[in-house]
Write a protein that holds these residues in place. Structure first.
Motif, PDB file in Angstrom:
ATOM      1  N   LEU A 131       0.825  -1.158  -0.075  1.00 45.03           N
ATOM      2  CA  LEU A 131       0.143  -0.038  -0.013  1.00 45.03           C
ATOM      3  C   LEU A 131       0.866   1.137  -0.074  1.00 45.03           C
ATOM      4  O   LEU A 131       0.359   2.286  -0.507  1.00 45.03           O
ATOM      5  N   GLN A 134      -0.654   4.566   0.322  1.00 43.60           N
ATOM      6  CA  GLN A 134      -2.344   4.685  -0.092  1.00 43.60           C
ATOM      7  C   GLN A 134      -2.833   4.306   1.130  1.00 43.60           C
ATOM      8  O   GLN A 134      -3.911   3.254   1.154  1.00 43.60           O
ATOM      9  N   LYS A 135      -2.823   5.023   2.360  1.00 45.95           N
ATOM     10  CA  LYS A 135      -3.492   4.558   3.605  1.00 45.95           C
ATOM     11  C   LYS A 135      -3.529   5.822   4.628  1.00 45.95           C
ATOM     12  O   LYS A 135      -2.509   6.652   4.551  1.00 45.95           O
ATOM     13  N   THR A 319      -6.790   3.904   1.568  1.00 47.49           N
ATOM     14  CA  THR A 319      -7.442   4.983   0.562  1.00 47.49           C
ATOM     15  C   THR A 319      -6.916   4.734  -0.964  1.00 47.49           C
ATOM     16  O   THR A 319      -7.446   5.294  -1.690  1.00 47.49           O
ATOM     17  N   ALA A 320      -6.299   3.648  -1.125  1.00 45.13           N
ATOM     18  CA  ALA A 320      -6.047   2.969  -2.499  1.00 45.13           C
ATOM     19  C   ALA A 320      -7.602   2.714  -3.025  1.00 45.13           C
ATOM     20  O   ALA A 320      -8.495   2.120  -2.569  1.00 45.13           O
ATOM     21  N   GLN A 321      -7.683   3.233  -4.273  1.00 41.90           N
ATOM     22  CA  GLN A 321      -9.088   2.835  -4.987  1.00 41.90           C
ATOM     23  C   GLN A 321      -9.359   1.283  -5.270  1.00 41.90           C
ATOM     24  O   GLN A 321     -10.539   1.249  -5.055  1.00 41.90           O
ATOM     25  N   PRO A 323      -7.397  -1.381  -4.200  1.00 40.29           N
ATOM     26  CA  PRO A 323      -6.183  -2.007  -3.726  1.00 40.29           C
ATOM     27  C   PRO A 323      -6.177  -3.941  -3.716  1.00 40.29           C
ATOM     28  O   PRO A 323      -5.136  -4.291  -3.793  1.00 40.29           O
TER      29      PRO A 323
END
Length: 338
Positions: A131, A134-135, A319-321, A323
């Motif tokens: 990730l 992206q978090k 928050t990754a679209q 994942p």
């Protein structure tokens, strides 16, 4: 678990035989498809509503026939699908949708050499080491290296998994923890549970920690407060809570976040997840800073004698679209290398 060594650094496969690979993340509402055209390079992402296709194989073929996909990959030999359902053998029957299929039958029908099908939260758990930034951290301290990670996420249902360190890297748990019995912690939640018992013999965590669960919490609170409930969808409840136009909707979202904190803490102490708890699914990321300001973190730490233990564990919103694509990519790479 604490005695285990730190897992080896995780990288996407450096070898990429067989051409582009199909990646899919299938939920009860939407099926998300992508092509991995080189290691770590994921594109041609399309989201197909499940209700528009009679079977998963039909949705898969419809994706592969899209002009940009067909041009990029006229032939796809290998694929991996994450699905919101237990995967315990060849036959899969979805819990939150009517699709059912044989994995081997679909592999042959769609012309794959290798087709891996895994639980969606197993795949999402495998994505956690990839990730990066992206978090978003919501409370807690610093992760303890070499410790288990916990994963929970509310959407159409409630997914639960964990990532356990081992000598070769990580092992993802094949968990159905969303179906544990819901446990209230205060009088309001007791009232919500009693209301839910009017509709369901067994009230699982998923009954409340999901889109349908938000609607159920809203109706239960209306009954408890002795006010009229409107016929609101989960999206309506969340929207009215976020724009401040409905105090009852805001109370429903606050109750949802608090309950999720308790369930996440249960997972943390069960796994010894000192590496952190990660929150996925479609609901929490859309709540934004309303979630950060909610009772979630206070409830996460409210475990009596284990308050200090839990206060040190970081909690992260993913928050990754997309994942899960990272996870199924890693799983497929391992399957092909075996």
């Amino acid at each position: 678990m604490n005695a285990m060594s730190t897992p080896a650094p995780q990288t996407l496969s450096s070898a990429f035989p067989g051409g582009p690979r199909l990646l899919a993340d299938v939920g009860g509402t939407n099926a998300r498809f992508a092509l991995e055209t080189a290691p770590g390079q994921v594109g041609h992402i399309h989201v197909l509503p499940c209700c528009e296709h009679p079977t998963l194989a039909a949705a898969l073929r419809a994706y592969l026939a899209l002009p940009d996909v067909a041009a990029a990959a006229p032939v796809v030999r290998h694929g991996a699908i994450a699905i919101a359902n237990p995967v315990t053998g060849d036959f899969v029957r979805m819990t939150n949708h009517h699709w059912e299929f044989s994995i081997e039958g679909m592999r042959q029908e769609c012309g794959f050499d290798v087709l891996a099908v895994v639980n969606d939260f197993t795949a999402l758990a495998r994505s956690l080491p990839f990730l990066g930034d992206q978090k978003r951290q919501v409370g807690g301290g610093t992760a303890v290296a070499g410790s288990p990670l916990g994963l929970i996420g509310a959407g159409t249902g409630l997914g639960v998994s964990g990532l356990i360190p081992c000598a070769s890297g990580w092992t993802a748990l094949l968990s159905e923890g969303g179906h544990v019995s819901f446990s209230p912690v205060n009088e309001t939640e007791v009232a919500i549970l009693q209301f839910a018992w009017r509709e369901f013999e067994h009230v699982s965590a998923e009954r409340l920690m999901s889109g349908a669960g938000i609607e159920l919490i809203y109706r239960a609170l209306a009954d408890y407060r002795k006010v009229a409930a409107e016929p609101l969808s989960a999206a309506d409840v969340a929207r009215r809570a976020l724009d401040g136009t409905c105090p009852l909707c805001d109370e429903a979202i606050e109750a949802f976040c608090g309950m999720l904190g308790t369930i996440a803490a249960n997972l943390a102490v069960t796994l010894g997840a000192q590496g952190g708890i990660y929150i996925g699914g479609g609901i929490v990321p859309k709540l934004g800073d309303r979630f950060d300001r909610s009772a979630f973190r206070a409830r996460f730490e409210a475990k009596g004698r284990f308050r200090q233990y839990l206060s040190a564990i970081p909690t992260h919103v993913i928050t990754a679209q997309y994942p899960a694509f990272l996870g199924v990519s890693a799983i497929l790479a391992e399957r092909l290398a075996a």
